[in-house]
Design a protein around this motif. Structure first.
Motif, PDB file in Angstrom:
ATOM      1  N   LYS A  33       0.832  -1.205   0.000  1.00  0.00           N
ATOM      2  CA  LYS A  33       0.000   0.000   0.000  1.00  0.00           C
ATOM      3  C   LYS A  33       0.872   1.263   0.000  1.00  0.00           C
TER       4      LYS A  33
ATOM      5  N   ILE B 238       2.151   1.824  -3.472  1.00  0.00           N
ATOM      6  CA  ILE B 238       1.127   2.441  -4.336  1.00  0.00           C
ATOM      7  C   ILE B 238       1.053   3.934  -4.066  1.00  0.00           C
TER       8      ILE B 238
ATOM      9  N   GLU C 116       1.695   6.875  -6.786  1.00  0.00           N
ATOM     10  CA  GLU C 116       0.787   7.992  -7.061  1.00  0.00           C
ATOM     11  C   GLU C 116       1.529   9.323  -7.009  1.00  0.00           C
TER      12      GLU C 116
ATOM     13  N   GLN D 112      -5.088   1.678 -10.345  1.00  0.00           N
ATOM     14  CA  GLN D 112      -6.226   0.838  -9.970  1.00  0.00           C
ATOM     15  C   GLN D 112      -5.886  -0.643 -10.081  1.00  0.00           C
TER      16      GLN D 112
ATOM     17  N   HIS E 112      -3.056  -2.019  -9.555  1.00  0.00           N
ATOM     18  CA  HIS E 112      -2.239  -2.362  -8.387  1.00  0.00           C
ATOM     19  C   HIS E 112      -3.098  -2.485  -7.125  1.00  0.00           C
ATOM     20  N   LYS E 113      -4.080  -1.629  -6.998  1.00  0.00           N
ATOM     21  CA  LYS E 113      -4.975  -1.696  -5.839  1.00  0.00           C
ATOM     22  C   LYS E 113      -5.808  -2.977  -5.865  1.00  0.00           C
ATOM     23  N   THR E 114      -6.207  -3.395  -7.057  1.00  0.00           N
ATOM     24  CA  THR E 114      -6.976  -4.638  -7.189  1.00  0.00           C
ATOM     25  C   THR E 114      -6.135  -5.839  -6.784  1.00  0.00           C
TER      26      THR E 114
END
Length: 237
Positions: A121, A124, A128, A191, A193-195
């Motif tokens: 996290k 990520i 960003e 997105q 990567h978040k998934t």
């Protein structure tokens, strides 16, 4: 007696050299639009990713110009340019990553720790921030994928994944293409990567594998748009 070293050229180098020779011989004239990716692949009996990588090599050599949304055109005629091996191509690397990193992500789902989830996290968040800068790199993206590789608890997998990412940075062809994509506004999908993290956090092996597979398919499709002049020509590896 003087012996010469045996050299096995990569397939894209052979394709690029053949097309370069046709330009040099005047069989393809300056300003001409090359046949479609699909047609070249069929005529030369190679894959479409190989054609793309040959086009990147030809563009780097100044022989063609890739005009996104229009096609690939021969530039003003130049003396024959020998096409050199510029390293492993980006689409070959994406293809092997899809095979290895998808399985690695499934294995990571079994063993990943809460601390590693937190690290993902954070990676990520760093990604960003990187994307807000004009000189954005892919260091955080690399970090993200290596955390997952480490989470497999298999040092061989971790070494291979890290090596694949090193190939990207050491290959002139892949590095140059990555720079072109950034200039075209193509960036890593936050997105996606978040998934992947969401699936790993649930320790769901099937969803983790599918999320990584989809991520690399999306990256391949995004890279392919650089060559698109036909809305129906997109393919996934």
């Amino acid at each position: 007696m003087e012996l010469q070293a045996i050299k096995t050229d990569r397939l894209y180098v052979k394709v690029a050299a053949q097309l370069s020779q046709l330009v040099n011989d005047g069989l393809i004239l300056p300003g001409s639009r090359l046949p479609s990716e699909r047609e070249l692949a069929e005529k030369l009996s190679v894959s479409r990713p190989t054609i793309r990588e040959a086009m990147i090599a030809l563009e780097l050599s100044g022989i063609v110009e890739i005009r996104t949304g229009s096609g690939i055109y021969v530039t003003a005629k130049k003396p024959f340019l020998a096409i050199e091996d510029k390293g492993i191509g980006p689409f070959e690397i994406l293809e092997i990553r899809a095979i290895i990193e998808s399985e690695a992500c499934a294995l990571a789902a079994r063993h990943i720790t809460d601390d590693q989830i937190a690290e993902l996290k954070q990676a990520i968040a760093e990604m960003e921030e990187e994307e807000k800068r004009p000189d954005a790199s892919e260091k955080s993206d690399w970090k993200f994928h290596n955390i997952i590789a480490s989470a497999t608890q298999n040092s061989a997998i971790s070494s291979v994944v890290n090596w694949l990412w090193e190939l990207r940075s050491k290959s002139d062809l892949s590095s140059a293409f990555a720079s072109r994509l950034r200039a075209e506004g193509v960036h890593p999908s936050i997105q996606d990567h978040k998934t992947i993290v969401a699936a790993l956090e649930k320790r769901d092996e099937k969803k983790a594998k599918a999320a990584m597979q989809k991520h690399i398919e999306n990256a391949t499709a995004a890279a392919s748009t650089y060559f698109d002049n036909d809305p129906f020509s997109k393919i996934k590896l």
